[in-house]
Enzyme design. Structure first.
Site, PDB file in Angstrom:
ATOM      1  N   SER A 136       0.829  -1.201   0.000  1.00  0.00           N
ATOM      2  CA  SER A 136       0.000   0.000   0.000  1.00  0.00           C
ATOM      3  C   SER A 136       0.865   1.252   0.000  1.00  0.00           C
ATOM      4  O   SER A 136       1.993   1.249   0.532  1.00  0.00           O
ATOM      5  CB  SER A 136      -0.853  -0.027   1.282  1.00  0.00           C
ATOM      6  OG  SER A 136      -1.412   1.227   1.515  1.00  0.00           O
ATOM      7  N   TYR A 161      -2.320  -1.092  10.933  1.00  0.00           N
ATOM      8  CA  TYR A 161      -2.544  -1.692   9.608  1.00  0.00           C
ATOM      9  C   TYR A 161      -1.375  -1.363   8.679  1.00  0.00           C
ATOM     10  O   TYR A 161      -0.795  -2.242   8.031  1.00  0.00           O
ATOM     11  CB  TYR A 161      -3.866  -1.177   9.009  1.00  0.00           C
ATOM     12  CG  TYR A 161      -3.942  -1.399   7.521  1.00  0.00           C
ATOM     13  CD1 TYR A 161      -4.119  -2.677   6.994  1.00  0.00           C
ATOM     14  CD2 TYR A 161      -3.783  -0.335   6.605  1.00  0.00           C
ATOM     15  CE1 TYR A 161      -4.149  -2.898   5.619  1.00  0.00           C
ATOM     16  CE2 TYR A 161      -3.810  -0.552   5.243  1.00  0.00           C
ATOM     17  CZ  TYR A 161      -3.992  -1.823   4.756  1.00  0.00           C
ATOM     18  OH  TYR A 161      -4.010  -2.038   3.396  1.00  0.00           O
ATOM     19  N   LYS A 165       1.777  -3.787   6.709  1.00  0.00           N
ATOM     20  CA  LYS A 165       2.216  -3.786   5.296  1.00  0.00           C
ATOM     21  C   LYS A 165       3.718  -3.522   5.225  1.00  0.00           C
ATOM     22  O   LYS A 165       4.450  -4.188   4.489  1.00  0.00           O
ATOM     23  CB  LYS A 165       1.452  -2.714   4.509  1.00  0.00           C
ATOM     24  CG  LYS A 165      -0.023  -2.994   4.355  1.00  0.00           C
ATOM     25  CD  LYS A 165      -0.253  -4.210   3.483  1.00  0.00           C
ATOM     26  CE  LYS A 165      -1.702  -4.642   3.466  1.00  0.00           C
ATOM     27  NZ  LYS A 165      -1.893  -5.983   2.918  1.00  0.00           N
TER      28      LYS A 165
HETATM   29  P1  NAD Z   1     -11.062  -7.163   1.329  1.00  0.00           P
HETATM   30  O1  NAD Z   1     -11.278  -7.119   2.795  1.00  0.00           O
HETATM   31  O2  NAD Z   1     -12.234  -6.960   0.445  1.00  0.00           O
HETATM   32  O3  NAD Z   1     -10.346  -8.540   0.924  1.00  0.00           O
HETATM   33  C1  NAD Z   1      -9.471  -9.213   1.795  1.00  0.00           C
HETATM   34  C2  NAD Z   1      -9.941 -10.654   1.891  1.00  0.00           C
HETATM   35  O4  NAD Z   1      -9.065 -11.366   2.759  1.00  0.00           O
HETATM   36  C3  NAD Z   1     -11.348 -10.787   2.466  1.00  0.00           C
HETATM   37  O5  NAD Z   1     -12.113 -11.573   1.571  1.00  0.00           O
HETATM   38  C4  NAD Z   1     -11.151 -11.487   3.802  1.00  0.00           C
HETATM   39  O6  NAD Z   1     -12.241 -12.326   4.119  1.00  0.00           O
HETATM   40  C5  NAD Z   1      -9.864 -12.244   3.567  1.00  0.00           C
HETATM   41  N1  NAD Z   1      -9.075 -12.539   4.782  1.00  0.00           N
HETATM   42  C6  NAD Z   1      -8.681 -11.686   5.756  1.00  0.00           C
HETATM   43  N2  NAD Z   1      -7.950 -12.334   6.687  1.00  0.00           N
HETATM   44  C7  NAD Z   1      -7.871 -13.637   6.280  1.00  0.00           C
HETATM   45  C8  NAD Z   1      -7.257 -14.794   6.805  1.00  0.00           C
HETATM   46  N3  NAD Z   1      -6.593 -14.770   7.975  1.00  0.00           N
HETATM   47  N4  NAD Z   1      -7.367 -15.950   6.123  1.00  0.00           N
HETATM   48  C9  NAD Z   1      -8.050 -16.010   4.954  1.00  0.00           C
HETATM   49  N5  NAD Z   1      -8.670 -14.937   4.416  1.00  0.00           N
HETATM   50  C10 NAD Z   1      -8.566 -13.762   5.063  1.00  0.00           C
HETATM   51  O7  NAD Z   1      -9.920  -6.093   0.990  1.00  0.00           O
HETATM   52  P2  NAD Z   1      -9.407  -5.561  -0.410  1.00  0.00           P
HETATM   53  O8  NAD Z   1      -9.761  -4.118  -0.505  1.00  0.00           O
HETATM   54  O9  NAD Z   1      -9.798  -6.484  -1.487  1.00  0.00           O
HETATM   55  O10 NAD Z   1      -7.842  -5.613  -0.148  1.00  0.00           O
HETATM   56  C11 NAD Z   1      -7.065  -6.715  -0.574  1.00  0.00           C
HETATM   57  C12 NAD Z   1      -5.639  -6.492  -0.087  1.00  0.00           C
HETATM   58  O11 NAD Z   1      -5.162  -5.260  -0.616  1.00  0.00           O
HETATM   59  C13 NAD Z   1      -5.501  -6.388   1.439  1.00  0.00           C
HETATM   60  O12 NAD Z   1      -4.313  -7.025   1.812  1.00  0.00           O
HETATM   61  C14 NAD Z   1      -5.422  -4.910   1.655  1.00  0.00           C
HETATM   62  O13 NAD Z   1      -4.724  -4.598   2.829  1.00  0.00           O
HETATM   63  C15 NAD Z   1      -4.655  -4.447   0.426  1.00  0.00           C
HETATM   64  N6  NAD Z   1      -4.880  -3.040   0.093  1.00  0.00           N
HETATM   65  C16 NAD Z   1      -6.145  -2.571  -0.060  1.00  0.00           C
HETATM   66  C17 NAD Z   1      -6.356  -1.217  -0.326  1.00  0.00           C
HETATM   67  C18 NAD Z   1      -7.751  -0.675  -0.459  1.00  0.00           C
HETATM   68  O14 NAD Z   1      -7.921   0.535  -0.359  1.00  0.00           O
HETATM   69  N7  NAD Z   1      -8.767  -1.501  -0.708  1.00  0.00           N
HETATM   70  C19 NAD Z   1      -5.266  -0.352  -0.466  1.00  0.00           C
HETATM   71  C20 NAD Z   1      -3.980  -0.866  -0.339  1.00  0.00           C
HETATM   72  C21 NAD Z   1      -3.795  -2.225  -0.046  1.00  0.00           C
HETATM   73  N1  UFG Z   2     -12.489  11.248   3.117  1.00  0.00           N
HETATM   74  C1  UFG Z   2     -13.495  12.117   3.440  1.00  0.00           C
HETATM   75  N2  UFG Z   2     -14.645  11.591   3.945  1.00  0.00           N
HETATM   76  C2  UFG Z   2     -14.842  10.262   4.139  1.00  0.00           C
HETATM   77  C3  UFG Z   2     -13.788   9.381   3.801  1.00  0.00           C
HETATM   78  C4  UFG Z   2     -12.627   9.913   3.301  1.00  0.00           C
HETATM   79  O1  UFG Z   2     -13.354  13.319   3.284  1.00  0.00           O
HETATM   80  O2  UFG Z   2     -15.911   9.864   4.613  1.00  0.00           O
HETATM   81  C5  UFG Z   2     -11.258  11.785   2.537  1.00  0.00           C
HETATM   82  C6  UFG Z   2     -10.029  11.516   3.397  1.00  0.00           C
HETATM   83  O3  UFG Z   2      -9.890  12.492   4.381  1.00  0.00           O
HETATM   84  C7  UFG Z   2      -8.910  11.542   2.341  1.00  0.00           C
HETATM   85  C8  UFG Z   2      -9.614  10.992   1.074  1.00  0.00           C
HETATM   86  O4  UFG Z   2     -11.013  11.149   1.299  1.00  0.00           O
HETATM   87  O5  UFG Z   2      -8.517  12.862   2.083  1.00  0.00           O
HETATM   88  C9  UFG Z   2      -9.331   9.507   0.822  1.00  0.00           C
HETATM   89  O6  UFG Z   2      -9.630   8.784   2.029  1.00  0.00           O
HETATM   90  P1  UFG Z   2      -9.795   7.204   2.041  1.00  0.00           P
HETATM   91  O7  UFG Z   2     -10.137   6.811   3.442  1.00  0.00           O
HETATM   92  O8  UFG Z   2     -10.707   6.764   0.954  1.00  0.00           O
HETATM   93  O9  UFG Z   2      -8.342   6.697   1.635  1.00  0.00           O
HETATM   94  P2  UFG Z   2      -6.926   6.960   2.328  1.00  0.00           P
HETATM   95  O10 UFG Z   2      -6.082   7.677   1.316  1.00  0.00           O
HETATM   96  O11 UFG Z   2      -7.061   7.545   3.662  1.00  0.00           O
HETATM   97  O12 UFG Z   2      -6.402   5.469   2.541  1.00  0.00           O
HETATM   98  C10 UFG Z   2      -6.597   4.429   1.576  1.00  0.00           C
HETATM   99  C11 UFG Z   2      -6.775   3.104   2.310  1.00  0.00           C
HETATM  100  C12 UFG Z   2      -5.514   2.745   3.024  1.00  0.00           C
HETATM  101  C13 UFG Z   2      -4.367   2.752   2.073  1.00  0.00           C
HETATM  102  C14 UFG Z   2      -4.270   4.077   1.355  1.00  0.00           C
HETATM  103  C15 UFG Z   2      -3.210   4.061   0.309  1.00  0.00           C
HETATM  104  O13 UFG Z   2      -7.833   3.196   3.250  1.00  0.00           O
HETATM  105  O14 UFG Z   2      -5.632   1.453   3.540  1.00  0.00           O
HETATM  106  O15 UFG Z   2      -5.518   4.390   0.718  1.00  0.00           O
HETATM  107  O16 UFG Z   2      -3.410   2.959  -0.507  1.00  0.00           O
HETATM  108  F1  UFG Z   2      -3.231   2.532   2.750  1.00  0.00           F
END
Ligand code: NAD
Ligand code: UFG
Length: 358
Positions: A136, A161, A165
């Site tokens: 991330s 969190y 990562k």
């Molecule tokens: P998500 O929660 O939709 O998917 C993660 C999946 O992992 C879920 O289906 C959950 O049930 C499963 N899981 C969690 N712990 C587990 C375990 N111990 N064993 C088996 N399954 C398990 O999240 P996502 O948005 O699809 O994110 C996928 C990956 O990408 C995550 O590692 C997340 O941290 C990373 N990531 C997401 C974002 C974002 O904004 N969505 C940004 C950066 C990184």
């Molecule tokens: N924001 C609002 N209102 C809301 C939610 C978010 O104004 O209800 C704003 C936040 O303040 C920020 C922007 O929208 O300025 C984006 O916020 P998000 O929560 O959607 O995303 P972040 O950039 O904070 O973080 C996300 C994921 C993290 C990841 C990061 C970089 O939540 O897990 O992107 O990948 F690490």
């Protein structure tokens, strides 16, 4: 390739399954469903049947093998590896809610770190040493320069969190150094939004959404009265936070492109396999709200709130390394992101139906 997809029932995993199969790969999913619904996998199969099944003379019906297994469950993983041979693993499984990780740090370190350690151990025992890890932009902390390149040093994370990562990146790098048979690809995602253009799969958050886009769509569909915008006094063009929003289908395609790193003749083999996965464009919170309203013709009332602790003003990347080395670049723009997010929410106002029918 046959790919083990951990966390494949989740938001990014389900979209990646579609792109993997479309590119001719096969997959096996392991997910404990702690933050997902198996309906997502059925819908992936339905998309695949519509998109490629019917054009195939043998009319393949896609069935993705699914194991409801926790990645901390060593025996469960051993069983899985005894039944399948994998060329690589795409490792999505993990807990991802920033705020929850502050309340439950032990649970986050235990799930994300212990889970990954068990997975890596079982993988190496079965000589599967190719892994793509979901990292991330959060590992950059408050970035030293914008746009962020992979040369920027990692920073201090503001929550457990983020630390999981950052620590897991280090674990993977160290394991690769000690045993060069490993190929480790770290994909640092920026802000994934959007949904598959069919509207059948998308982001399905539990409870109150933490992230911007699902909050916007839930306001638009009438589930929440208004959006709170966290701060309009940042040093950005309109005062609201700026992020590198990326369509989840583009993000999914980046995983398929990253599989090239595992080929023995990959041109950039001596390089490190760390890639920023974003568009390279910074859009503000207000840009996203305004684009959503303009493209979809639905109102999104909002109010300005105080800044959210831990947020930074601006975060967007330079994605040119992924373009040069992987030949990948984002194709979808802001209008696609807001249109597809809304189609998913409109077609599935309550997300996936309750109940685990598997
Ligand atoms: P998500 O929660 O939709 O998917 C993660 C999946 O992992 C879920 O289906 C959950 O049930 C499963 N899981 C969690 N712990 C587990 C375990 N111990 N064993 C088996 N399954 C398990 O999240 P996502 O948005 O699809 O994110 C996928 C990956 O990408 C995550 O590692 C997340 O941290 C990373 N990531 C997401 C974002 C974002 O904004 N969505 C940004 C950066 C990184
Ligand atoms: N924001 C609002 N209102 C809301 C939610 C978010 O104004 O209800 C704003 C936040 O303040 C920020 C922007 O929208 O300025 C984006 O916020 P998000 O929560 O959607 O995303 P972040 O950039 O904070 O973080 C996300 C994921 C993290 C990841 C990061 C970089 O939540 O897990 O992107 O990948 F690490």
């Amino acid at each position: 390739m046959n790919i083990l997809v951990t966390g494949g029932a989740g938001y990014i995993g389900s979209h990646t399954l579609v792109e993997l199969y479309k590119a001719g790969h096969t997959a096996v999913v392991v997910d404990n469903l702690c933050n997902s619904n198996p309906e997502s996998l059925r819908r992936v199969e339905a998309i695949l049947n519509d998109e490629i099944g019917n054009s195939n003379p043998t009319d393949i019906k896609f069935k993705i093998p699914f194991y409801r297994t926790d990645i901390r469950d060593r025996e469960g993983l051993e069983h899985l590896f005894a039944e399948h041979r994998f060329d690589a693993c795409i490792h999505f499984a993990g807990l991802k809610a920033v705020g929850e990780s502050v309340q439950k740090p032990w649970e986050y370190y235990e799930n994300n770190i212990s889970g990954t350690l068990v997975l890596l151990d079982v993988m190496r025992r079965h000589c599967c040493k190719n892994i793509i890890f979901s990292s991330s932009a959060t590992v950059y902390g408050d970035p030293a320069e914008i746009p962020i390149t992979e040369r920027c040093s990692k920073g201090l994370c503001t929550n457990p969190y983020g630390w999981t990562k950052s620590m897991l990146e280090q674990v993977l790098v160290d394991i690769q150094k000690a045993d060069p048979e490993w190929n480790v690809v770290l994909l640092r995602y920026f802000n994934p939004v959007g949904a598959h253009p069919s509207g059948r799969i998308g982001e399905n958050p539990n409870g109150i959404p933490n992230n911007l886009m699902p909050y916007i769509t839930q306001v638009a569909v009438g589930k929440r009265p208004q959006l709170g915008i966290f701060g309009n006094d940042y040093p950005t063009p309109d005062g609201t936070g700026v992020r590198d929003f990326i369509h989840v289908v583009d993000l999914a395609a980046a995983h398929v492109a990253a599989l090239q790193c595992f080929a023995p003749d990959f041109e950039y083999r001596n390089a490190n396999f760390i890639y920023n996965i974003g568009t390279g464009n910074g859009y503000s919170v207000l840009d996203m709200v305004n684009a959503f309203v303009r493209v979809n013709g639905v109102p999104v009332p909002y109010t300005i709130m105080p800044r959210r602790p831990g947020d930074i003003a601006t975060c967007y990347c330079d994605p040119s390394k992924a373009k040069t080395e992987l030949g990948w670049r984002a194709k979808f723009g802001i209008e696609d992101m807001v249109r597809d997010s809304w189609r998913w929410q409109r077609q599935n106002p309550e997300g996936y139906p309750d109940g685990d029918g598997l």
